[in-house]
Each structure stands twice: as C-alpha cells, then as structure tokens.
Design a protein around this motif. Structure first.
Motif, PDB file in Angstrom:
ATOM      1  N   ASP A  97     -56.991 -36.635  38.203  1.00 36.07           N
ATOM      2  CA  ASP A  97     -57.200 -35.418  37.409  1.00 36.07           C
ATOM      3  C   ASP A  97     -55.857 -34.704  37.341  1.00 36.07           C
ATOM      4  OD1 ASP A  97     -60.128 -33.677  36.861  1.00 36.07           O
ATOM      5  OD2 ASP A  97     -58.190 -32.692  36.558  1.00 36.07           O
ATOM      6  N   SER A  98     -55.693 -33.878  36.320  1.00 32.12           N
ATOM      7  CA  SER A  98     -54.422 -33.167  36.188  1.00 32.12           C
ATOM      8  C   SER A  98     -54.509 -31.746  36.757  1.00 32.12           C
ATOM      9  CB  SER A  98     -54.004 -33.102  34.718  1.00 32.12           C
ATOM     10  OG  SER A  98     -54.993 -32.393  33.993  1.00 32.12           O
ATOM     11  N   TYR A 108     -73.297 -29.407  30.570  1.00 33.85           N
ATOM     12  CA  TYR A 108     -72.355 -29.686  29.501  1.00 33.85           C
ATOM     13  C   TYR A 108     -72.407 -28.653  28.384  1.00 33.85           C
ATOM     14  CZ  TYR A 108     -69.949 -32.459  25.913  1.00 33.85           C
ATOM     15  OH  TYR A 108     -69.097 -32.895  24.942  1.00 33.85           O
ATOM     16  N   GLY A 118     -64.526 -34.039  36.064  1.00 37.50           N
ATOM     17  CA  GLY A 118     -65.312 -32.819  35.847  1.00 37.50           C
ATOM     18  C   GLY A 118     -66.772 -33.135  36.045  1.00 37.50           C
ATOM     19  N   ASN A 119     -67.615 -32.455  35.282  1.00 40.88           N
ATOM     20  CA  ASN A 119     -69.047 -32.703  35.327  1.00 40.88           C
ATOM     21  C   ASN A 119     -69.403 -34.175  35.270  1.00 40.88           C
ATOM     22  OD1 ASN A 119     -70.613 -30.366  35.331  1.00 40.88           O
ATOM     23  ND2 ASN A 119     -69.840 -29.853  33.284  1.00 40.88           N
ATOM     24  N   LEU A 120     -68.926 -34.803  34.198  1.00 41.83           N
ATOM     25  CA  LEU A 120     -69.330 -36.169  33.918  1.00 41.83           C
ATOM     26  C   LEU A 120     -68.623 -37.160  34.837  1.00 41.83           C
ATOM     27  CD1 LEU A 120     -70.991 -38.019  32.170  1.00 41.83           C
ATOM     28  CD2 LEU A 120     -69.149 -38.029  30.493  1.00 41.83           C
ATOM     29  N   PRO A 159     -65.313 -37.082  23.022  1.00 40.63           N
ATOM     30  CA  PRO A 159     -65.597 -37.168  21.595  1.00 40.63           C
ATOM     31  C   PRO A 159     -64.328 -37.065  20.765  1.00 40.63           C
ATOM     32  CG  PRO A 159     -66.197 -35.013  22.423  1.00 40.63           C
ATOM     33  CD  PRO A 159     -65.681 -35.783  23.597  1.00 40.63           C
ATOM     34  N   THR A 205     -62.048 -36.968  30.294  1.00 37.49           N
ATOM     35  CA  THR A 205     -61.303 -35.716  30.130  1.00 37.49           C
ATOM     36  C   THR A 205     -61.845 -34.993  28.898  1.00 37.49           C
ATOM     37  OG1 THR A 205     -59.722 -36.733  28.628  1.00 37.49           O
ATOM     38  CG2 THR A 205     -59.208 -36.843  30.966  1.00 37.49           C
ATOM     39  N   LYS A 251     -58.012 -29.395  41.742  1.00 33.58           N
ATOM     40  CA  LYS A 251     -58.944 -30.475  42.077  1.00 33.58           C
ATOM     41  C   LYS A 251     -58.294 -31.587  42.894  1.00 33.58           C
ATOM     42  CE  LYS A 251     -62.397 -29.791  38.569  1.00 33.58           C
ATOM     43  NZ  LYS A 251     -62.944 -30.138  37.250  1.00 33.58           N
TER      44      LYS A 251
HETATM   45  N1  NAD Z   1     -70.740 -33.491  30.833  1.00 32.17           N
HETATM   46  C1  NAD Z   1     -71.433 -34.204  30.002  1.00 32.17           C
HETATM   47  O1  NAD Z   1     -72.618 -34.349  30.185  1.00 32.17           O
HETATM   48  C2  NAD Z   1     -70.833 -34.847  28.826  1.00 32.17           C
HETATM   49  C3  NAD Z   1     -71.642 -35.464  27.918  1.00 32.17           C
HETATM   50  C4  NAD Z   1     -71.074 -36.107  26.805  1.00 32.17           C
HETATM   51  C5  NAD Z   1     -69.713 -36.098  26.645  1.00 32.17           C
HETATM   52  N2  NAD Z   1     -68.926 -35.479  27.513  1.00 32.17           N
HETATM   53  C6  NAD Z   1     -67.506 -35.525  27.306  1.00 32.17           C
HETATM   54  O2  NAD Z   1     -66.906 -36.017  28.474  1.00 32.17           O
HETATM   55  C7  NAD Z   1     -65.715 -35.335  28.714  1.00 32.17           C
HETATM   56  C8  NAD Z   1     -65.777 -34.665  30.063  1.00 32.17           C
HETATM   57  O3  NAD Z   1     -66.833 -33.729  30.064  1.00 32.17           O
HETATM   58  P1  NAD Z   1     -67.069 -32.784  31.317  1.00 32.17           P
HETATM   59  O4  NAD Z   1     -68.292 -32.006  31.050  1.00 32.17           O
HETATM   60  O5  NAD Z   1     -66.984 -33.611  32.545  1.00 32.17           O
HETATM   61  O6  NAD Z   1     -65.800 -31.829  31.186  1.00 32.17           O
HETATM   62  P2  NAD Z   1     -65.104 -31.007  32.352  1.00 32.17           P
HETATM   63  O7  NAD Z   1     -64.294 -29.973  31.701  1.00 32.17           O
HETATM   64  O8  NAD Z   1     -66.113 -30.655  33.375  1.00 32.17           O
HETATM   65  O9  NAD Z   1     -64.123 -32.078  33.019  1.00 32.17           O
HETATM   66  C9  NAD Z   1     -62.919 -32.494  32.440  1.00 32.17           C
HETATM   67  C10 NAD Z   1     -61.952 -32.834  33.567  1.00 32.17           C
HETATM   68  O10 NAD Z   1     -60.788 -33.433  33.018  1.00 32.17           O
HETATM   69  C11 NAD Z   1     -59.661 -32.879  33.656  1.00 32.17           C
HETATM   70  N3  NAD Z   1     -58.499 -33.029  32.771  1.00 32.17           N
HETATM   71  C12 NAD Z   1     -58.148 -32.255  31.734  1.00 32.17           C
HETATM   72  N4  NAD Z   1     -57.037 -32.734  31.148  1.00 32.17           N
HETATM   73  C13 NAD Z   1     -56.680 -33.835  31.841  1.00 32.17           C
HETATM   74  C14 NAD Z   1     -55.625 -34.756  31.729  1.00 32.17           C
HETATM   75  N5  NAD Z   1     -54.714 -34.666  30.771  1.00 32.17           N
HETATM   76  N6  NAD Z   1     -55.568 -35.762  32.610  1.00 32.17           N
HETATM   77  C15 NAD Z   1     -56.474 -35.880  33.574  1.00 32.17           C
HETATM   78  N7  NAD Z   1     -57.523 -35.050  33.726  1.00 32.17           N
HETATM   79  C16 NAD Z   1     -57.609 -34.029  32.868  1.00 32.17           C
HETATM   80  C17 NAD Z   1     -60.018 -31.460  33.934  1.00 32.17           C
HETATM   81  O11 NAD Z   1     -59.233 -30.942  34.995  1.00 32.17           O
HETATM   82  C18 NAD Z   1     -61.498 -31.603  34.320  1.00 32.17           C
HETATM   83  O12 NAD Z   1     -61.613 -31.844  35.708  1.00 32.17           O
HETATM   84  C19 NAD Z   1     -65.532 -34.361  27.588  1.00 32.17           C
HETATM   85  O13 NAD Z   1     -64.711 -34.941  26.613  1.00 32.17           O
HETATM   86  C20 NAD Z   1     -66.901 -34.178  27.072  1.00 32.17           C
HETATM   87  O14 NAD Z   1     -66.905 -33.859  25.709  1.00 32.17           O
HETATM   88  C21 NAD Z   1     -69.471 -34.852  28.618  1.00 32.17           C
END
Ligand code: NAD
Ligand code: NAD
Lengths: 230, 230
Positions: free
Chosen positions: A116-117, B101, A92-94, A178, A153, A121
DNA sequence: ATGGGCTTGTGAACGCATTCTCAAACCCGA
DNA sequence: TCGGGTTTGAGAATGCGTTCACAAGCCCAT
C-alpha cells in the motif's frame, strides 16, 4: 500434433467442471458421464464433451470419464499442479477482505504480499502478513516469486499499480478498480467490476418492470380483449 | 417498431461507455466521436457505433455524439434514472467490504439492508446499517423495496439464500459464492467468481512459462539456427 | 464370442457477435 | 449556395462458439 490453443470460452469453463468434479469425489463418485457433469456445472452436455476433447481423449465410450483422472488432467491444464504467489496492491476494504479470504489457498493460490502507498497502513498486519511499502514492490515481487498481481487501489491509482507490477516482471493481473488499464501484449489482464454487474442487472430489472406495467395497464383497460383472434 | 432486444454483449459494454463519457464531462468535453469513445473504452469504433445504434440514432454525421445527451440515453437504457435498493445476504469478510463501499451509491445503487443467520452478528452495525436476521428477509425486502439481492454467504448456503430472495419477490441476484445456484427463468442471475478468474490467469501464466522455457532451451542447444530460411 | 445398450468424440449446421465497408448525412468555410 | 472533409448508421462478410446428430467404440450379459 496433439494440442494447441484451447478456446478462451473453454478455459473459462474448466474451473467450473473442476469444482463439480471435486464435489463428486467428496460424494465418492468414481465415474461421470458428460450428461451428469453438464448438469452439475449448469451447461449442456455437448459443450462438456467438446471442451474436454480439447484437452485430449480422456473419456471411455459407453462409460464416461473417471473423476479422479479428469480432475488431474484439468488441474494440469489450468496450471494448478503448482502453487502461485499473489500480491495484493491496495489494502483497503476490498484488499483486506481478499487477504483474509481462506479458500483462496485451497486451490493453490497464496497471498504472499500486501503493499500500500499509505504510510499510515504500512507496517500494519492483516492475518499473518505485514503491509509493505508500495515503493518496494519490485523487490518484494522478486523475493517472494510473485506471479499474479491483484489491484485493489482506487481507480485513479490502478494504471500506476499495473505499470509497477509489469515492471516487476509480473505477467498476470486481476483488476478490481473500475478503470481501463493498459498493459503490454504479453501480460494477461482480467477485470472484475461490481458496478458493471449491478448495471447489467438494473437493465434487465427495468425491462421486467416495464413489461409488467404494460401487462398491468392492459388488464385494467381491458385491451387484452383485442387478442389475435377476432 | 423502434426498439427491441439489445444484444447481451452490448448491454455489458454500455456501462463502460458510460464511465468513459462521465470522465469526459469532467474534462469538459462536449462532443465525442465513435473513434474517441472507442479509444477511451478500450474497444473498436465500429463496435461503439453498432452498440449505440441499438439505442437509437443519437449521433450526428460529420460531428459525433453529444456527451451529455448520450450519458442521459445510456443511463435511461440501463435503468439508472432511478435508484435501486440492494440487500446483502451474509455479512462476513466480503459482505462487510461491499457494505462499506462508497462509490456504490454513486451510480444509484443503495445498500438498504444487511442480513445474516449468525446470531452473534445480528444486531451489530456496519456503517449506519444494522445487521438483521436472515429469517426476516422477506419482510425486510418488502419494507425497503429491495430489488437486487447480493449473496456473500459460504457456498453451501448460497442456494438457500437465493431461494429466500426469490420468494421475497426479488428478480435480480448477484452471487459471489463459488456455487452453481438455480433460479426461475424470470430471475436474472449473475455471478462473480474470484477463484475462477485466478484459475484462468494461471492457465495463461503456465502457457507463457512453458513457451519461455522452450525458447530458453532452444537458445541453449542452438537449435534456433534451424530457422525457416536454410 | 457375440449382440445390445450406452456414451464419447467430432464433423456439420447454426446463430450470435465482431469487423469491414461505404453511401448517406451533416457542418463549415468560401 | 455549394463543395470538401468528416463521421454516422447499417448491410455484408467474417469469425467464433454452441448445438445437433451420429458413427465409432466400449462394457456387460448371455
Ligand atoms: N470495497 C468494495 O466492496 C469494492 C467493490 C467493487 C469495487 N471496488 C473497487 O476496488 C478498489 C478498492 O476499493 P476499496 O473499497 O478497498 O477502497 P479503499 O479506499 O478502502 O482502499 C484503497 C487502498 O488503496 C491504497 N492506495 C491508494 N493509492 C495507492 C497506490 N498508488 N499504490 C498502492 N496502494 C494505494 C489506499 O491507501 C487504500 O488502502 C476501488 O477501485 C474500488 O472502486 C471496491
Ligand atoms: N472474502 C473474499 O475475499 C471472497 C472472495 C471471493 C469469494 N468469496 C466468497 O464469498 C462468500 C463469502 O466470503 P467471506 O470471506 O465473506 O465468508 P465469511 O465466512 O467471512 O462470511 C460469510 C457470512 O455468511 C453468513 N451466513 C452463513 N450462512 C448463512 C445463511 N444461510 N444466511 C445468511 N447468512 C449466512 C455467516 O454468518 C458469515 O457472516 C463465500 O462464498 C466465499 O467463497 C469471498
């Protein structure tokens, strides 16, 4: 006889020293004292000497440490003389930001797989890597000799992702979600939690604000006059 | 008389407890013992009790802690009863991911400004925020009442970014750039360094690999037979 | 060759954090 | 109302990491 366990706190500082040392070679510094290295790494010099002494006696009294040689020794200790393949779970984003990050490979870490699931994607690309199906995790990990798993995830999926990584034979996991996740004893787990960092900052920020407002109130009411000396 | 300094290690765990407690309210749990909270947060129960005792005596002997009340007390201690505005400096791969995020705001942290020095990026948008000029940092920080600065510039620009944040009156900084930065004593600085985390994992991974290969060699040469009992 | 000036490597002291332990305190049922 | 079962809160013990302090060892100038 020579070496056993390096304290955890020391392990966590070795990368800091390494970074400072690499900076130094770039500025053509050949030799460094514990005092100079301490300054560069932002710690105290006794700590530097004690930390380095866990690796062996690589310094020269009256002179210091040879920068190149120390880089080699620390790199060897940290396992950076070989490359490590990483797999990012959850693009995803991160996950995408990490996958795009150059300066990753700079010290021997290679992003070798993205899974990714989300069927929308899977098949997409990030840089020159394809996003693959989470279901194929074990096969992919084996084929690419992945040794480090990175979980990005959502929190709810983190434990499941960790379980799959473990069952794929991966012994090192870095978790960004988290969530508390459980792994067997022989698996190293580290976590990075942005939200916790912000909450810690908030704690101290609040303390500062409270303290400032007390000072401000004192000044206004003139109660600062009631000082220790009457 | 009642309260002074909470140990740093305790501050770092309060967010963990908070997360577990919030999970519990969602599962309609009204009361929790230190044992249960310890399990949920992945620590030991004496630690939970000692940590919570720094905040006051909020438990009931023979019963445990009231979940709602404890959430309130921890939130108050961490300064989460108010919102905090954050500014992201350097809107590249990582800065953009952080800006996008959600779950950031979920606990009172609001991304209120994005700044970058690249003229090609200034004026662009991320979500509903505009990327503004790094040169206007002080003005923007004041206007939006920013209290937390997040540095996601390249390492070389990190110290400069920190200096500008400090001169804008910001006392809390979270640094993602792999560089040592200096700030005055009254500024809290925390760092998140992915590359260090990976190097720590690599250290233990290497140890495991070395140990495994010793075991493998022993098994092959039959020297395992020389066991403690003759 | 020798002595003076530096710097390492490491025992020892210290301080902070974790863990053990148990008296004190509470609830509830009889 | 009282007693048994449970859990907190905190003193004491322990362990780990940091810092101090200095003898041992090295280089270089004379
Ligand atoms: N984006 C940030 O800046 C940021 C900062 C701190 C913490 N986080 C943490 O990092 C994690 C990801 O954040 P994000 O913003 O990228 O979220 P997001 O929702 O953009 O990405 C999550 C990705 O995980 C995939 N996914 C979901 N379930 C899955 C599974 N069972 N197996 C494989 N892939 C799966 C989703 O399809 C999605 O592409 C979260 O837990 C978030 O709390 C993100
Ligand atoms: N991307 C990641 O996943 C990742 C992971 C770990 C660490 N980091 C670190 O985070 C930082 C950012 O990484 P990135 O991948 O987003 O880099 P990036 O190059 O994509 O982004 C950096 C941004 O900072 C801006 N910038 C440069 N100098 C600036 C200045 N003086 N003031 C304001 N803005 C300035 C650039 O214009 C650019 O937009 C780097 O230090 C990197 O080492 C990144």
């Amino acid at each position: 006889m020579k070496e056993n366990s390096v304290p955890e706190a020391t392990v966590a500082r070795l990368p800091l020293y390494l970074r400072s040392l690499v900076d130094m070679t770039e500025r053509a510094v050949a030799t460094v004292s514990s005092e100079q290295l301490a300054e560069a790494a932002g710690v105290n010099s006794a700590k530097v000497r004690k930390d380095l002494s866990y690796l062996g006696s690589y310094g020269t009294r009256g002179v210091g440490y040879d920068v190149e040689y120390l880089i080699y020794q620390i790199s060897r200790e940290l396992g950076l003389t070989q490359d490590w393949n990483c797999m990012i779970v959850g693009v995803g984003n991160l996950g995408r930001a990490l996958a795009n990050y150059r300066g990753f490979g700079s010290r021997g870490f290679r992003v070798a797989a993205l899974v990714d699931s989300d069927t929308a994607k899977i098949g997409g690309r990030v840089g020159d890597l394809e996003i693959e199906d989470f279901e194929d995790l074990e096969r992919i990990a084996k084929e690419r000799q992945v040794s480090i798993g990175i979980i990005t995830t959502p929190a709810a999926a983190a434990q499941g992702a960790a379980d799959r990584l473990v069952s794929a034979g991966i012994h090192s996991i870095l978790n960004f979600a988290p969530a508390l996740i459980q792994v067997p004893d022989d698996v190293s787990l580290r976590k990075v939690d942005l939200s916790i960092e912000l909450q810690i900052l908030s704690f101290y920020e609040q303390r500062k604000a409270a303290f400032d407002s007390v000072r401000r109130a004192r000044r206004l009411t003139g109660s600062a006059a009631r000082s220790t000396r009457p």
